[in-house]
Design a protein around this motif. Structure first.
Motif, PDB file in Angstrom:
ATOM      1  N   ALA A  15     -11.282   1.016   1.231  1.00  0.00           N
ATOM      2  CA  ALA A  15     -10.152   1.926   1.449  1.00  0.00           C
ATOM      3  C   ALA A  15     -10.274   2.692   2.759  1.00  0.00           C
ATOM      4  CB  ALA A  15      -9.974   2.880   0.276  1.00  0.00           C
ATOM      5  N   HIS A  16     -10.661   2.025   3.807  1.00  0.00           N
ATOM      6  CA  HIS A  16     -10.622   2.580   5.162  1.00  0.00           C
ATOM      7  C   HIS A  16     -10.311   1.440   6.113  1.00  0.00           C
ATOM      8  CE1 HIS A  16     -14.525   0.833   6.170  1.00  0.00           C
ATOM      9  NE2 HIS A  16     -14.983   1.333   5.053  1.00  0.00           N
ATOM     10  N   GLN A  72      -1.558   5.423   3.079  1.00  0.00           N
ATOM     11  CA  GLN A  72      -2.461   4.392   3.594  1.00  0.00           C
ATOM     12  C   GLN A  72      -1.824   3.653   4.767  1.00  0.00           C
ATOM     13  OE1 GLN A  72      -3.436   2.272  -0.106  1.00  0.00           O
ATOM     14  NE2 GLN A  72      -5.553   2.359   0.604  1.00  0.00           N
ATOM     15  N   GLN A  80      -2.112   5.786   7.855  1.00  0.00           N
ATOM     16  CA  GLN A  80      -3.464   5.748   8.403  1.00  0.00           C
ATOM     17  C   GLN A  80      -3.738   4.434   9.129  1.00  0.00           C
ATOM     18  OE1 GLN A  80      -5.946   6.500   5.022  1.00  0.00           O
ATOM     19  NE2 GLN A  80      -5.694   8.726   5.147  1.00  0.00           N
ATOM     20  N   TYR A  83       0.837  -1.189   0.000  1.00  0.00           N
ATOM     21  CA  TYR A  83       0.000   0.000   0.000  1.00  0.00           C
ATOM     22  C   TYR A  83       0.875   1.243   0.000  1.00  0.00           C
ATOM     23  CZ  TYR A  83      -3.531  -3.361   1.553  1.00  0.00           C
ATOM     24  OH  TYR A  83      -4.361  -4.436   1.650  1.00  0.00           O
TER      25      TYR A  83
END
Length: 77
Positions: A67-68, A10, A13, A6
């Protein structure tokens, strides 16, 4: 040498999300995806996070589709 799966943003996060989860189960999910994302083999990432490799596959699929941080149930605000 491991290659990250990634982008750095990302991964940052995910790394932050690893420390702010309300339950151990959710924390394992985020840790599993993070370990996989930094380049660990699927089996090794699952072992480090304490989950089954098949379960890791589901977590990764959920993370990549949304995508979280992965699979955080909606009942946890």
């Amino acid at each position: 040498m491991m290659q990250a799966r990634y982008p750095p943003e990302q991964l940052r996060q995910l790394d932050e999300a690893r420390y702010c989860q309300k339950t151990d189960a959710i924390n394992r999910r985020v840790n599993a995806v993070y370990f996989y994302g930094i380049g660990q083999l699927r089996y090794e990432a699952a072992r480090l996070a304490g989950v089954c490799p098949n379960t890791l596959r589901k977590f990764v699929a959920a993370y990549e589709s949304d995508a979280h941080p992965p699979a955080i149930p909606s009942r946890y605000p």
